[in-house]
Design a protein around this motif. Structure first.
Motif, PDB file in Angstrom:
ATOM      1  N   ARG A   1      -9.285  -4.919  -2.407  1.00 16.99           N
ATOM      2  CA  ARG A   1      -8.065  -4.176  -3.156  1.00 16.99           C
ATOM      3  C   ARG A   1      -8.136  -2.639  -3.146  1.00 16.99           C
ATOM      4  O   ARG A   1      -7.099  -2.058  -3.245  1.00 16.99           O
ATOM      5  CB  ARG A   1      -8.267  -4.802  -4.481  1.00 16.99           C
ATOM      6  N   ALA A   2      -9.321  -2.073  -2.979  1.00 21.72           N
ATOM      7  CA  ALA A   2      -9.604  -0.714  -2.983  1.00 21.72           C
ATOM      8  C   ALA A   2      -8.819  -0.293  -1.956  1.00 21.72           C
ATOM      9  O   ALA A   2      -8.158   0.961  -1.970  1.00 21.72           O
ATOM     10  CB  ALA A   2     -10.983  -0.358  -3.356  1.00 21.72           C
ATOM     11  N   ALA A   3      -9.119  -0.768  -0.903  1.00 19.81           N
ATOM     12  CA  ALA A   3      -8.721  -0.105   0.552  1.00 19.81           C
ATOM     13  C   ALA A   3      -7.119  -0.299   0.650  1.00 19.81           C
ATOM     14  O   ALA A   3      -6.542   0.550   1.130  1.00 19.81           O
ATOM     15  CB  ALA A   3      -9.300  -1.230   1.602  1.00 19.81           C
ATOM     16  N   ALA A   4      -6.594  -1.434  -0.054  1.00 22.19           N
ATOM     17  CA  ALA A   4      -5.303  -1.644   0.131  1.00 22.19           C
ATOM     18  C   ALA A   4      -4.544  -0.517  -0.970  1.00 22.19           C
ATOM     19  O   ALA A   4      -3.426  -0.109  -0.549  1.00 22.19           O
ATOM     20  CB  ALA A   4      -4.904  -2.909  -0.363  1.00 22.19           C
ATOM     21  N   ALA A   5      -5.152  -0.025  -1.918  1.00 19.10           N
ATOM     22  CA  ALA A   5      -4.853   0.638  -2.941  1.00 19.10           C
ATOM     23  C   ALA A   5      -4.665   2.250  -2.376  1.00 19.10           C
ATOM     24  O   ALA A   5      -4.107   2.858  -2.723  1.00 19.10           O
ATOM     25  CB  ALA A   5      -5.271   0.555  -4.243  1.00 19.10           C
ATOM     26  N   ASP A   6      -5.708   2.612  -1.697  1.00 17.82           N
ATOM     27  CA  ASP A   6      -6.137   3.941  -1.300  1.00 17.82           C
ATOM     28  C   ASP A   6      -6.105   4.041   0.288  1.00 17.82           C
ATOM     29  O   ASP A   6      -6.753   3.454   1.005  1.00 17.82           O
ATOM     30  CB  ASP A   6      -7.385   4.173  -1.601  1.00 17.82           C
TER      31      ASP A   6
END
Length: 57
Positions: free
Chosen positions: A38-43
Protein backbone atom coordinates in the motif's frame (compact mmCIF):
# COMPACT_ATOMS: atom_id res chain seq x y z
CA UNK A 1 -16.89 -10.24 9.55
CA UNK A 2 -16.14 -7.49 7.03
CA UNK A 3 -19.67 -6.06 7.34
CA UNK A 4 -19.72 -6.28 11.14
CA UNK A 5 -16.46 -4.32 11.35
CA UNK A 6 -17.43 -1.99 8.48
CA UNK A 7 -14.18 -2.69 6.64
CA UNK A 8 -13.37 -1.36 3.20
CA UNK A 9 -13.25 -3.97 0.44
CA UNK A 10 -9.51 -3.28 0.01
CA UNK A 11 -8.81 -4.24 3.63
CA UNK A 12 -7.70 -7.87 3.80
CA UNK A 13 -9.44 -10.19 6.25
CA UNK A 14 -7.40 -13.27 7.10
CA UNK A 15 -7.76 -16.11 9.58
CA UNK A 16 -5.29 -16.78 12.34
CA UNK A 17 -5.07 -19.19 15.26
CA UNK A 18 -3.48 -17.09 18.00
CA UNK A 19 -2.59 -20.26 19.90
CA UNK A 20 -0.26 -21.28 17.08
CA UNK A 21 3.04 -19.40 16.87
CA UNK A 22 3.52 -20.19 13.16
CA UNK A 23 0.03 -18.93 12.34
CA UNK A 24 0.71 -15.64 14.14
CA UNK A 25 4.04 -15.27 12.36
CA UNK A 26 2.39 -15.80 8.97
CA UNK A 27 -0.26 -13.16 9.71
CA UNK A 28 2.33 -10.62 10.88
CA UNK A 29 4.39 -11.17 7.73
CA UNK A 30 1.26 -10.89 5.60
CA UNK A 31 0.29 -7.63 7.33
CA UNK A 32 3.79 -6.24 6.82
CA UNK A 33 3.78 -7.08 3.11
CA UNK A 34 0.27 -5.63 2.67
CA UNK A 35 1.33 -2.39 4.37
CA UNK A 36 4.49 -2.17 2.25
CA UNK A 37 2.49 -2.73 -0.94
CA UNK A 38 0.00 0.00 0.00
CA UNK A 39 2.79 2.43 0.84
CA UNK A 40 4.58 1.71 -2.43
CA UNK A 41 1.35 2.21 -4.40
CA UNK A 42 0.63 5.51 -2.64
CA UNK A 43 4.15 6.93 -2.98
CA UNK A 44 5.58 7.12 -6.50
CA UNK A 45 9.07 7.70 -5.08
CA UNK A 46 11.44 10.63 -5.27
CA UNK A 47 11.54 12.85 -8.33
CA UNK A 48 14.68 14.30 -9.88
CA UNK A 49 14.01 17.52 -7.95
CA UNK A 50 13.80 15.54 -4.71
CA UNK A 51 17.18 13.99 -5.49
CA UNK A 52 18.71 17.42 -6.15
CA UNK A 53 19.49 16.59 -9.76
CA UNK A 54 20.84 19.40 -11.90
CA UNK A 55 20.13 19.19 -15.61
CA UNK A 56 22.55 20.71 -18.10
CA UNK A 57 21.02 23.26 -20.49
Amino acid sequence: MRTALDLDAATPVVLCDVRDRASCKEILLYALEAARARAAAADPGPTDADRGAVHAS
